[in-house]
Scaffold this active site. Structure first.
Site, short mmCIF file in Angstrom:
data_model
loop_
_atom_site.label_atom_id
_atom_site.label_comp_id
_atom_site.label_asym_id
_atom_site.label_seq_id
_atom_site.Cartn_x
_atom_site.Cartn_y
_atom_site.Cartn_z
N SER A 229 0.84 -1.20 0.00
CA SER A 229 0.00 0.00 0.00
C SER A 229 0.87 1.24 0.00
O SER A 229 1.95 1.26 0.61
CB SER A 229 -0.86 -0.02 1.26
OG SER A 229 -1.46 1.23 1.45
N TYR B 222 -1.56 -0.70 10.57
CA TYR B 222 -1.79 -1.32 9.26
C TYR B 222 -0.60 -1.08 8.33
O TYR B 222 -0.06 -2.03 7.73
CB TYR B 222 -3.08 -0.75 8.65
CG TYR B 222 -3.26 -1.12 7.19
CD1 TYR B 222 -3.54 -2.42 6.82
CD2 TYR B 222 -3.14 -0.15 6.20
CE1 TYR B 222 -3.68 -2.77 5.48
CE2 TYR B 222 -3.30 -0.49 4.85
CZ TYR B 222 -3.57 -1.79 4.50
OH TYR B 222 -3.71 -2.13 3.18
N LYS C 86 2.21 -3.77 6.68
CA LYS C 86 2.53 -3.94 5.25
C LYS C 86 4.04 -3.79 5.01
O LYS C 86 4.64 -4.54 4.23
CB LYS C 86 1.76 -2.90 4.42
CG LYS C 86 0.28 -3.19 4.31
CD LYS C 86 0.02 -4.41 3.43
CE LYS C 86 -1.41 -4.84 3.42
NZ LYS C 86 -1.67 -6.10 2.72
P1 NAD Z 1 -10.84 -7.48 0.93
O1 NAD Z 1 -11.07 -7.49 2.39
O2 NAD Z 1 -12.01 -7.29 0.03
O3 NAD Z 1 -10.08 -8.82 0.49
C1 NAD Z 1 -9.25 -9.54 1.36
C2 NAD Z 1 -9.67 -11.00 1.28
O4 NAD Z 1 -8.83 -11.76 2.13
C3 NAD Z 1 -11.12 -11.23 1.76
O5 NAD Z 1 -11.78 -12.05 0.81
C4 NAD Z 1 -10.95 -11.91 3.11
O6 NAD Z 1 -12.03 -12.80 3.38
C5 NAD Z 1 -9.63 -12.63 2.92
N1 NAD Z 1 -8.90 -12.86 4.16
C6 NAD Z 1 -8.68 -11.98 5.17
N2 NAD Z 1 -7.94 -12.56 6.13
C7 NAD Z 1 -7.68 -13.83 5.72
C8 NAD Z 1 -6.97 -14.92 6.28
N3 NAD Z 1 -6.37 -14.82 7.48
N4 NAD Z 1 -6.90 -16.07 5.57
C9 NAD Z 1 -7.51 -16.17 4.37
N5 NAD Z 1 -8.20 -15.19 3.80
C10 NAD Z 1 -8.27 -14.02 4.46
O7 NAD Z 1 -9.73 -6.36 0.65
P2 NAD Z 1 -9.20 -5.78 -0.74
O8 NAD Z 1 -9.60 -4.35 -0.79
O9 NAD Z 1 -9.51 -6.68 -1.86
O10 NAD Z 1 -7.64 -5.79 -0.42
C11 NAD Z 1 -6.81 -6.88 -0.80
C12 NAD Z 1 -5.40 -6.60 -0.31
O11 NAD Z 1 -4.95 -5.35 -0.83
C13 NAD Z 1 -5.29 -6.50 1.21
O12 NAD Z 1 -4.09 -7.13 1.60
C14 NAD Z 1 -5.20 -5.01 1.46
O13 NAD Z 1 -4.48 -4.69 2.63
C15 NAD Z 1 -4.47 -4.53 0.21
N6 NAD Z 1 -4.75 -3.13 -0.12
C16 NAD Z 1 -6.06 -2.71 -0.26
C17 NAD Z 1 -6.31 -1.37 -0.52
C18 NAD Z 1 -7.74 -0.88 -0.64
O14 NAD Z 1 -7.97 0.33 -0.49
N7 NAD Z 1 -8.72 -1.72 -0.95
C19 NAD Z 1 -5.26 -0.45 -0.66
C20 NAD Z 1 -3.96 -0.91 -0.53
C21 NAD Z 1 -3.71 -2.26 -0.25
#
Ligand code: NAD
Ligand code: UDP
Length: 337
Positions: free
Chosen positions: A124, A148, A152
């Site tokens: 991120s 958070y 990361k």
């Molecule tokens: P999201 O919550 O929609 O997707 C994460 C998925 O991981 C979910 O389906 C959840 O059920 C699953 N999950 C969580 N913990 C788990 C575990 N311990 N074991 C197995 N599955 C698990 O989030 P997203 O927005 O799709 O983000 C995906 C990744 O991108 C994350 O790592 C997040 O930190 C990173 N990210 C997201 C953003 C954003 O703004 N959406 C920005 C930067 C980075």
């Protein structure tokens, strides 16, 4: 290629599955559904007419990881599974380190056991912290301001050490800016479980009548209209960055961070105005003080991704808002229709 997608039922993961399958990759999902529903994968299967192997389990669990590795034999892993709420991370630091750092460690151990050498990691832009200069390039100092962000950065450091120490491995660290938007089919999109923390899903829920008004956090920033500036990126562009990263990882070794943004930034007021154009009705707003921990402006220098991954964002602001509105209005209750 056979690609294991952890967290593949989530917002970014589900869009990435479709882009991977469109390029001929075989995909397998490991998700514990802590922030998703299995209905997501039904929709992905329907849209792609493709085969999505899936396992239900926690990415920290070596037993399920071993099963996935042995049954599917991934050639590359995309690691989305994690927790992402900045505020919650301050309240539950151990949980965030456990899932985001511990999950990454468990996954690398499992990859090592079967000799899987390529990983793409969801990092991120929050790893940079308060800007020393903008746009951020990848050499900008890292000083995350939340648990958070720290989690990361720790995961990035582990991946970097692993890739250095383990011959022939590649770790691509994708530093996402602000993902928004939905698939053009309006069948998959972002579906926050509780009150949305992020701007775009909140605006979408106001537009669809689920919330009364958007609270604008701070109108006294040193920006042209006083509200915060962010580099919003369409989730389909972001998904395609992962496909580019898979190809890059196949030909490279070592760890390398990449900014994944558009290089443009928009204010909260710009986003509200764009959403009003998309949905054709006014979005009610109310003012509030700045949100703790927010910074005035963030913007990516995404030139490294263009030069080395051959990837640039193609969707503009109106695509982001129109696709969000199409998804939200067709699925007012998200996947719970
Ligand atoms: P999201 O919550 O929609 O997707 C994460 C998925 O991981 C979910 O389906 C959840 O059920 C699953 N999950 C969580 N913990 C788990 C575990 N311990 N074991 C197995 N599955 C698990 O989030 P997203 O927005 O799709 O983000 C995906 C990744 O991108 C994350 O790592 C997040 O930190 C990173 N990210 C997201 C953003 C954003 O703004 N959406 C920005 C930067 C980075
Ligand atoms: N924001 C806002 N109201 C909200 C949510 C967000 O005014 O209900 C603002 C926030 O202060 C920031 C921008 O919108 O300036 C983007 O916030 P978001 O939480 O989506 O992303 P991040 O803070 O992670 O960049």
């Amino acid at each position: 290629m056979r690609v294991l997608v952890t967290g593949g039922a989530g917002y970014i993961g589900s869009h990435t599955l479709l882009e991977l399958m469109a390029q001929g990759h075989d995909v397998c999902v490991l998700d514990n559904y802590s922030n998703a529903t299995p209905e997501v994968l039904n929709r992905v299967r329907g849209l792609s007419n493709g085969n999505v192997t899936d396992f239900t389990g926690d990415v920290r669990d070596p037993a399920i990881l071993n099963r996935v590795m042995q049954d599917f034999r991934p050639e590359a892993v995309i690691h989305f599974a994690g927790l992402k709420a900045v505020g919650e991370s301050e309240e539950k630091p151990l949980l965030y380190y456990d899932v985001n750092v511990g999950g990454t460690l468990a996954l690398l151990h499992a990859m090592d056991r079967v000799g899987c050498k390529n990983i793409i990691f969801s990092s991120s832009a929050t790893v940079y912290g308060e800007p020393v200069y903008l746009p951020y390039d990848e050499a900008h100092p890292t000083a995350p301001m939340s648990v958070y962000g720290q989690s990361k950065l720790m995961a990035e450091n582990i991946l970097t050490n692993w890739a250095k120490a383990t011959a022939g491995t590649s770790a691509v660290l994708l530093r996402y800016f602000n993902p928004v938007g939905a698939h053009h089919s309006a069948k998959i999109g972002e579906d926050p479980k509780d009150i949305p923390n992020n701007l775009m899903p909140f605006i979408a829920q106001v537009a669809v009548g689920k919330r009364d008004a958007l609270t604008v956090f701070g109108e006294d920033y040193d920006t042209p209209d006083g509200t915060g500036l962010r580099d919003y990126i369409h989730v389909v562009d972001l998904a395609r960055a992962h496909v580019a990263a898979i190809n890059y990882a196949d030909k490279s070794t070592g760890a390398r961070p990449f900014n994944i943004g558009t290089g443009q930034s928009y204010s909260v007021r710009d986003m509200v105005a764009a959403f009003e154009r998309a949905c054709g009705s006014p979005i009610k707003t109310k003012q509030a003080p700045r949100r703790a921990g927010d910074i005035a402006a963030m913007q990516a220098d995404a030139s490294r991704a263009a030069a080395e991954l051959g990837w640039t964002a193609e969707h503009g602001l109106d695509d982001m808002t129109a696709s969000t509105w199409a998804w939200q209005s067709a699925n007012p209750n998200g996947y719970d229709n």
